[in-house]
Design a protein around this motif. Sequence first.
Motif, short mmCIF file in Angstrom:
data_model
loop_
_atom_site.label_atom_id
_atom_site.label_comp_id
_atom_site.label_asym_id
_atom_site.label_seq_id
_atom_site.Cartn_x
_atom_site.Cartn_y
_atom_site.Cartn_z
N GLY A 118 0.83 -1.22 0.00
CA GLY A 118 0.00 0.00 0.00
C GLY A 118 0.85 1.25 0.00
O GLY A 118 0.69 2.15 -0.83
N GLU A 119 1.79 1.31 0.94
CA GLU A 119 2.66 2.49 1.08
C GLU A 119 3.90 2.27 0.21
O GLU A 119 4.99 1.95 0.70
CB GLU A 119 3.02 2.71 2.55
N ASN A 120 3.68 2.42 -1.10
CA ASN A 120 4.73 1.99 -2.05
C ASN A 120 5.36 3.15 -2.82
O ASN A 120 5.85 2.98 -3.93
CB ASN A 120 4.19 0.89 -2.97
N SER A 121 5.35 4.32 -2.22
CA SER A 121 6.21 5.46 -2.59
C SER A 121 5.92 6.17 -3.91
O SER A 121 6.22 7.35 -4.03
CB SER A 121 7.71 5.05 -2.59
N ALA A 122 5.40 5.44 -4.90
CA ALA A 122 5.26 6.08 -6.22
C ALA A 122 4.03 5.58 -6.96
O ALA A 122 3.62 4.42 -6.79
CB ALA A 122 6.51 5.78 -7.06
N HIS A 123 3.47 6.45 -7.77
CA HIS A 123 2.44 6.08 -8.74
C HIS A 123 2.94 6.46 -10.12
O HIS A 123 3.54 7.53 -10.29
CB HIS A 123 1.13 6.85 -8.48
N GLY A 124 2.66 5.63 -11.11
CA GLY A 124 2.92 5.98 -12.51
C GLY A 124 1.80 5.45 -13.37
O GLY A 124 1.31 4.33 -13.15
N SER A 125 1.35 6.24 -14.33
CA SER A 125 0.23 5.83 -15.20
C SER A 125 0.52 4.48 -15.85
O SER A 125 1.66 4.18 -16.19
CB SER A 125 0.01 6.86 -16.31
N ASP A 126 -0.57 3.70 -16.07
CA ASP A 126 -0.37 2.36 -16.66
C ASP A 126 -0.63 2.32 -18.16
O ASP A 126 -0.47 1.28 -18.78
CB ASP A 126 -1.22 1.32 -15.91
N SER A 127 -1.05 3.44 -18.75
CA SER A 127 -1.22 3.50 -20.21
C SER A 127 -1.13 4.96 -20.64
O SER A 127 -1.30 5.87 -19.82
CB SER A 127 -2.58 2.93 -20.62
N LEU A 128 -0.90 5.14 -21.93
CA LEU A 128 -0.81 6.51 -22.47
C LEU A 128 -2.16 7.22 -22.32
O LEU A 128 -2.21 8.42 -22.00
CB LEU A 128 -0.38 6.42 -23.94
N GLU A 129 -3.23 6.46 -22.51
CA GLU A 129 -4.58 7.02 -22.39
C GLU A 129 -4.83 7.50 -20.94
O GLU A 129 -5.31 8.62 -20.72
CB GLU A 129 -5.59 5.94 -22.78
N ASN A 130 -4.50 6.65 -19.96
CA ASN A 130 -4.69 7.06 -18.56
C ASN A 130 -3.75 8.19 -18.18
O ASN A 130 -4.10 9.05 -17.35
CB ASN A 130 -4.51 5.86 -17.61
N ALA A 131 -2.57 8.22 -18.76
CA ALA A 131 -1.63 9.31 -18.47
C ALA A 131 -2.27 10.65 -18.83
O ALA A 131 -2.22 11.60 -18.05
CB ALA A 131 -0.32 9.11 -19.24
N ALA A 132 -2.88 10.73 -19.99
CA ALA A 132 -3.50 11.99 -20.44
C ALA A 132 -4.63 12.39 -19.50
O ALA A 132 -4.77 13.57 -19.12
CB ALA A 132 -4.01 11.85 -21.87
N ILE A 133 -5.43 11.41 -19.07
CA ILE A 133 -6.55 11.69 -18.15
C ILE A 133 -6.02 12.18 -16.81
O ILE A 133 -6.50 13.17 -16.25
CB ILE A 133 -7.42 10.41 -17.96
N GLU A 134 -5.00 11.49 -16.29
CA GLU A 134 -4.46 11.83 -14.96
C GLU A 134 -3.74 13.19 -14.98
O GLU A 134 -3.88 13.99 -14.04
CB GLU A 134 -3.52 10.72 -14.49
N ILE A 135 -2.99 13.46 -16.04
CA ILE A 135 -2.30 14.75 -16.16
C ILE A 135 -3.34 15.87 -16.13
O ILE A 135 -3.19 16.87 -15.40
CB ILE A 135 -1.45 14.81 -17.44
N ALA A 136 -4.43 15.70 -16.87
CA ALA A 136 -5.46 16.74 -16.95
C ALA A 136 -6.18 16.94 -15.61
O ALA A 136 -6.73 18.02 -15.35
CB ALA A 136 -6.47 16.39 -18.05
N GLN A 137 -6.18 15.92 -14.75
CA GLN A 137 -6.79 16.07 -13.42
C GLN A 137 -5.99 17.02 -12.52
O GLN A 137 -6.53 17.57 -11.58
CB GLN A 137 -6.87 14.70 -12.72
N PHE A 138 -4.71 17.17 -12.79
CA PHE A 138 -3.86 17.92 -11.87
C PHE A 138 -3.13 19.13 -12.48
O PHE A 138 -2.67 19.98 -11.73
CB PHE A 138 -2.82 16.97 -11.24
N PHE A 139 -3.01 19.19 -13.79
CA PHE A 139 -2.22 20.27 -14.38
C PHE A 139 -2.97 20.95 -15.52
O PHE A 139 -3.58 20.28 -16.36
CB PHE A 139 -0.89 19.74 -14.94
N ALA A 140 -2.88 22.28 -15.55
CA ALA A 140 -3.34 23.03 -16.73
C ALA A 140 -2.22 22.96 -17.77
O ALA A 140 -1.03 22.81 -17.41
CB ALA A 140 -3.59 24.47 -16.33
#
Length: 140
Positions: A112-134
Amino acid sequence: MALERTFSIIKPDATRRNLTGAINSYIEKAGLRIVAQKRMLLTRAQAETFYAVHKERPFFGELVDFMISEPIVVQVLEGENAVAKYREVMGATNPANAAEGTIRKDFALSVGENSAHGSDSLENAAIEIAQFFAGNEIVG
Ligand code: IDP
């Protein structure tokens, strides 16, 4: 190979132990560029939305409580094949199964306390980036 962007989180167990710089050095040594970065405290609603895919899992409540317990650092990483490359640099979800020299092998406390998250696909990366950054907060 394509130039990609992926989304990363340095999780609360790592910020608590002052490991942001140490983790950033693993990222940069792998040839990934940190093109956006900010330290923040997630709200419960943000954490629940971010991990919505896991909402039926038994560890969901524990995961959300953990992710809001201390500040996190959210990042956009850019590089050739960045999504797969960062998954490699992080290592397996459970640090007991993570390869030598990976972030999770060297720093994670538990599955659970595993220090890092990284997107698991290019599609999810775009969704996650847009959740946090303009768009104008990301400077490549
Ligand atoms: P990933 O972060 O390697 O992509 P996922 O299976 O998507 O792994 O799980 C998301 C996060 O949920 C994990 O990074 C970890 O923090 C947490 N998690 C996954 N499995 C467990 C578990 O069995 N117990 C507690 N937390 C877990």
